[in-house]
Design a protein around this motif. Sequence first.
Motif, PDB file in Angstrom:
ATOM      1  N   ARG A   2      79.191  56.879 -14.042  1.00 27.32           N
ATOM      2  CA  ARG A   2      79.556  55.830 -12.941  1.00 27.32           C
ATOM      3  C   ARG A   2      80.972  55.118 -12.650  1.00 27.32           C
ATOM      4  N   PHE A   5      84.091  56.717 -10.007  1.00 24.93           N
ATOM      5  CA  PHE A   5      83.895  56.816  -9.717  1.00 24.93           C
ATOM      6  C   PHE A   5      84.352  55.621  -8.576  1.00 24.93           C
ATOM      7  N   GLU A   9      83.929  56.100  -2.631  1.00 25.50           N
ATOM      8  CA  GLU A   9      82.625  57.312  -3.294  1.00 25.50           C
ATOM      9  C   GLU A   9      81.574  56.398  -3.605  1.00 25.50           C
ATOM     10  N   LYS A  10      81.225  55.755  -4.520  1.00 25.58           N
ATOM     11  CA  LYS A  10      80.183  55.370  -4.535  1.00 25.58           C
ATOM     12  C   LYS A  10      79.340  54.634  -3.589  1.00 25.58           C
ATOM     13  N   VAL A  53      81.192  64.659  -7.534  1.00 25.21           N
ATOM     14  CA  VAL A  53      82.337  64.366  -6.894  1.00 25.21           C
ATOM     15  C   VAL A  53      83.870  65.527  -6.888  1.00 25.21           C
TER      16      VAL A  53
END
Length: 57
Positions: A2, A5, A9-10, A53
Amino acid sequence: MRGEFNRYEKARIIGARALQVSYGAPVLVDTDQTEPILIAAEEYDADVLPFTVRREQ
């Protein structure tokens, strides 16, 4: 996972996952939530989403 990002992106990851859940995809965490966006956010926080991503330079 996590930490890598950014907020855009999240948002894209959670939004895409919420769409999948709303169309009947299996939920990857045990939850009492019924709203797809909240389910997707819980999955994101649990670090169980299989999204990648790609950043082009």
